[in-house]
Design an enzyme around this catalytic site. Structure first.
Site, PDB file in Angstrom:
ATOM      1  N   CYS A   8       0.871  -1.180   0.000  1.00  0.00           N
ATOM      2  CA  CYS A   8       0.000   0.000   0.000  1.00  0.00           C
ATOM      3  C   CYS A   8       0.909   1.231   0.000  1.00  0.00           C
ATOM      4  O   CYS A   8       2.083   1.129  -0.340  1.00  0.00           O
ATOM      5  CB  CYS A   8      -0.983  -0.009   1.175  1.00  0.00           C
ATOM      6  SG  CYS A   8      -0.288   0.199   2.819  1.00  0.00           S
ATOM      7  N   ASN A  11       2.466   1.499   4.223  1.00  0.00           N
ATOM      8  CA  ASN A  11       2.739   0.223   4.889  1.00  0.00           C
ATOM      9  C   ASN A  11       2.419   0.272   6.383  1.00  0.00           C
ATOM     10  O   ASN A  11       3.125  -0.300   7.198  1.00  0.00           O
ATOM     11  CB  ASN A  11       4.186  -0.231   4.648  1.00  0.00           C
ATOM     12  CG  ASN A  11       4.472  -1.664   5.059  1.00  0.00           C
ATOM     13  OD1 ASN A  11       5.580  -1.985   5.456  1.00  0.00           O
ATOM     14  ND2 ASN A  11       3.502  -2.538   4.964  1.00  0.00           N
ATOM     15  N   CYS A  13      -1.386   0.636   7.261  1.00  0.00           N
ATOM     16  CA  CYS A  13      -2.821   0.352   7.420  1.00  0.00           C
ATOM     17  C   CYS A  13      -3.236  -0.904   6.655  1.00  0.00           C
ATOM     18  O   CYS A  13      -3.454  -1.954   7.241  1.00  0.00           O
ATOM     19  CB  CYS A  13      -3.670   1.539   6.961  1.00  0.00           C
ATOM     20  SG  CYS A  13      -3.474   3.024   7.961  1.00  0.00           S
ATOM     21  N   ARG A  14      -3.350  -0.777   5.336  1.00  0.00           N
ATOM     22  CA  ARG A  14      -3.909  -1.863   4.527  1.00  0.00           C
ATOM     23  C   ARG A  14      -2.952  -3.034   4.341  1.00  0.00           C
ATOM     24  O   ARG A  14      -3.339  -4.193   4.570  1.00  0.00           O
ATOM     25  CB  ARG A  14      -4.334  -1.323   3.160  1.00  0.00           C
ATOM     26  CG  ARG A  14      -5.449  -0.304   3.246  1.00  0.00           C
ATOM     27  CD  ARG A  14      -5.688   0.402   1.940  1.00  0.00           C
ATOM     28  NE  ARG A  14      -4.575   1.301   1.638  1.00  0.00           N
ATOM     29  CZ  ARG A  14      -4.431   1.981   0.513  1.00  0.00           C
ATOM     30  NH1 ARG A  14      -5.323   1.845  -0.448  1.00  0.00           N
ATOM     31  NH2 ARG A  14      -3.409   2.787   0.340  1.00  0.00           N
ATOM     32  N   SER A  15      -1.735  -2.771   3.896  1.00  0.00           N
ATOM     33  CA  SER A  15      -0.836  -3.894   3.609  1.00  0.00           C
ATOM     34  C   SER A  15      -0.426  -4.674   4.859  1.00  0.00           C
ATOM     35  O   SER A  15      -0.311  -5.903   4.783  1.00  0.00           O
ATOM     36  CB  SER A  15       0.374  -3.454   2.779  1.00  0.00           C
ATOM     37  OG  SER A  15       1.117  -2.444   3.408  1.00  0.00           O
ATOM     38  N   ASP A 122      -8.389   3.441   1.541  1.00  0.00           N
ATOM     39  CA  ASP A 122      -7.392   3.763   2.565  1.00  0.00           C
ATOM     40  C   ASP A 122      -8.129   4.293   3.798  1.00  0.00           C
ATOM     41  O   ASP A 122      -8.759   5.348   3.738  1.00  0.00           O
ATOM     42  CB  ASP A 122      -6.413   4.809   2.041  1.00  0.00           C
ATOM     43  CG  ASP A 122      -5.223   5.029   2.967  1.00  0.00           C
ATOM     44  OD1 ASP A 122      -5.279   4.581   4.135  1.00  0.00           O
ATOM     45  OD2 ASP A 122      -4.251   5.646   2.528  1.00  0.00           O
TER      46      ASP A 122
END
Length: 150
Positions: A8, A11, A13-15, A122
């Site tokens: 993301c 690096n 939140c999402r990933s 996000d």
């Protein structure tokens, strides 16, 4: 061993969630999962406290992860590189050296035919509800990826 990288922007939140969720579904003897960001904003930092919280609420500990930036050498290290959204996909592909590198990159949500918008939102500027939503979205898609790989 199959090596999978989740990417993301920062690096945090999402990933990291995708990393932890998919890692929880696959055998560590056969699969190595990691995550990175296309930007260098948070290198060395833990995931966002809300990502850690929502993962923990679902029985997954991601607090040991540390943010790192995506590097060209990741094309050599990983078999699959999943971008969380089209902007990060474009950033990763811009670093590709050849067609083989490009073929490793895919939008994460391309693995989920039930989702029409292929960008994982996000949640950084959102609230816990946004983190819970993306956890569920990533979890469902990770189930599909795991079932395909097993």
């Amino acid at each position: 061993m199959t090596r999978i990288l989740m990417v993301c922007l920062g690096n945090i939140c999402r990933s990291p969630l995708a990393h932890g969720i998919l890692e929880s579904k696959l055998n560590s003897l056969d699969f190595y999962i990691d995550s990175a960001g296309t930007a260098a904003y948070h290198i060395g930092n833990q995931p966002d406290h809300r990502s850690i919280k929502v993962a923990k609420q679902n029985g997954i500990d991601i607090s040991h992860q540390r943010a790192r930036q995506f590097k060209t050498v990741d094309f050599d290290t990983f078999d699959y590189i999943y971008a969380m959204d089209s902007s990060n996909f474009d950033n990763i592909v811009s670093l590709a050296r050849n067609q083989n590198d490009i073929e490793k990159v895919k939008l994460f949500l391309e693995e989920n035919p039930k989702v029409s918008n292929k960008d994982v939102p996000d949640p950084y500027y959102g609230d816990m509800g946004d983190f819970e939503y993306i956890f569920d979205l990533i979890n469902t898609t990770s189930d599909l990826i795991a079932s395909r790989l097993l």
